[in-house]
Design an enzyme around this catalytic site. Structure first.
Site, short mmCIF file in Angstrom:
data_model
loop_
_atom_site.label_atom_id
_atom_site.label_comp_id
_atom_site.label_asym_id
_atom_site.label_seq_id
_atom_site.Cartn_x
_atom_site.Cartn_y
_atom_site.Cartn_z
N ASP A 82 0.87 -1.17 0.00
CA ASP A 82 0.00 0.00 0.00
C ASP A 82 0.91 1.23 0.00
OD1 ASP A 82 -2.35 1.64 0.51
OD2 ASP A 82 -1.63 1.77 2.58
N ASP A 84 -0.27 5.16 1.00
CA ASP A 84 -0.59 6.13 2.06
C ASP A 84 -0.53 5.49 3.44
OD1 ASP A 84 -1.04 8.39 0.44
OD2 ASP A 84 -3.07 7.73 -0.02
N GLU A 129 -14.09 4.06 8.43
CA GLU A 129 -13.00 3.26 7.86
C GLU A 129 -12.17 2.56 8.92
OE1 GLU A 129 -8.71 3.98 5.71
OE2 GLU A 129 -10.30 5.43 5.29
N SER A 197 -2.72 1.33 -4.53
CA SER A 197 -3.17 2.48 -3.74
C SER A 197 -4.57 2.91 -4.12
CB SER A 197 -2.21 3.66 -3.93
OG SER A 197 -2.70 4.82 -3.27
N ALA A 198 -5.36 3.22 -3.09
CA ALA A 198 -6.69 3.78 -3.30
C ALA A 198 -6.61 5.30 -3.41
CB ALA A 198 -7.62 3.39 -2.15
N LYS A 246 -9.07 -3.83 -3.37
CA LYS A 246 -7.74 -4.06 -3.93
C LYS A 246 -7.58 -5.51 -4.39
CE LYS A 246 -5.43 -0.38 -1.40
NZ LYS A 246 -4.37 -0.04 -0.42
N ASP A 271 -1.63 -1.08 5.83
CA ASP A 271 -2.02 -0.49 7.11
C ASP A 271 -3.50 -0.68 7.40
OD1 ASP A 271 -2.85 1.49 5.14
OD2 ASP A 271 -3.12 2.88 6.80
#
Length: 308
Positions: A82, A84, A129, A197-198, A246, A271
């Site tokens: 990931d 961020d 989230e 990555s989102a 993902k 994370d």
């Protein structure tokens, strides 16, 4: 400068020093380990166990996986990560560091009214989230709703492509300590690094480009902006990638994994729980070591993880 009248004195001292050194081990010689029977790997593993913030659910299993990966060699390894708050820092000097979306949201490319609306979305959806009491199924539609609304707001801002580099340069985004060695070492050994990555791919790439670690071994799968002929944002390309799909992104990019069929050992970094499935497209996987970064609500989540 005062001259030394006794020219032979330094030589005598040196000779005396050599005589003494011949009778005892040199202080610069390597020190023996407490247990000479330990292998280099066992010494390494004991060193990483000294980190107080490092927790392993099954120590023996982790050691087994690392030994297997080491024996197989770097040609069988790939890293999936990931971005961020995984490759980037969560905070610095007590202040939150920006995500890819935050970098753009805090720039001059966004109006004050848009910034206010984006902050309202963050205040509403971010607690959802990170809420460990909610299931992925409960969070999923809300995350899609969040990303969709945020992207719509950004598109309406008519953001210019040539302003992205400046937005990153002026931001407080920071990669984690040791990033230079991490990126350079993987590249040096030709180990592929796939970043899922989102966030916003254009911003992500600019961050690693400006830190001079965007090496040929790096591939990014993310949400990319679509600009018109004059370089103004008109939409986002392809399917939306958010924190909980993902896995689908991995399966859609099986072409990437097909190219790496001999890379059957995976180091996965993330994370969030949504990052656990990023390696689902890897075929014939032999070993996977998953490393999670616990950034927010640490005490609460840590207690919950041990309760399970």
């Amino acid at each position: 400068m005062r001259k030394n009248k006794n020219k032979r004195q330094p030589a005598k001292r040196k000779a005396a020093s050599q005589t003494q050194n011949s009778k005892r081990p040199c202080s610069d010689s390597p020190k023996r380990t407490e247990n000479p029977q330990l292998t280099p790997f066992e010494i390494f593993f004991k060193e990483i166990e000294k980190f107080s913030k490092l927790h392993m659910k099954d120590r023996d299993r982790v050691q087994e996986i690392l030994q297997s990966m080491q024996k197989a060699g770097s040609k069988t390894l790939q890293v999936i990560s990931d971005f961020d708050m995984t490759l980037t820092r969560f905070e610095y000097n007590g202040k939150r560091c920006p995500t890819c979306h935050n970098i753009l949201e805090r720039s001059d490319a966004i109006s004050s009214d848009c910034k206010k609306k984006l902050q309202e979305l963050l205040d509403k959806y971010y607690p959802i989230e990170i809420d460990s009491t909610l299931s992925v199924e409960e969070k999923l539609p809300l995350m899609v709703e969040w990303w969709t609304k945020a992207h719509e707001l950004l598109v309406n801002q008519k953001i210019k492509k040539d302003g992205l580099a400046e937005a990153v340069k002026d931001s407080e985004a920071k990669l984690r300590d040791g990033y230079q060695y991490f990126f350079d070492h993987l590249n040096e050994h030709s180990i592929p690094l796939l970043i899922f990555s989102a966030g916003i791919g254009d911003i992500l790439e600019e961050v690693i480009r400006q830190t001079e670690v965007f090496h040929p071994n790096v591939k990014v799968i993310s949400n990319y902006m679509d600009f018109d002929e004059s370089g103004v944002l008109k939409a986002f390309k392809g399917e939306l990638i958010h924190i909980y799909n993902k896995k689908e992104g991995a399966l859609l990019n099986t072409g990437h994994f097909q190219e790496l069929r001999t890379r059957t050992n995976v180091l996965l970094l993330g994370d969030s729980l949504g990052d656990l499935n990023m390696a689902d497209g890897v075929q014939d996987m032999e070993n996977i070591l998953k490393i999670g970064f616990l950034n927010d609500k640490v005490s609460k989540k840590h207690a919950r993880s041990y309760a399970h």
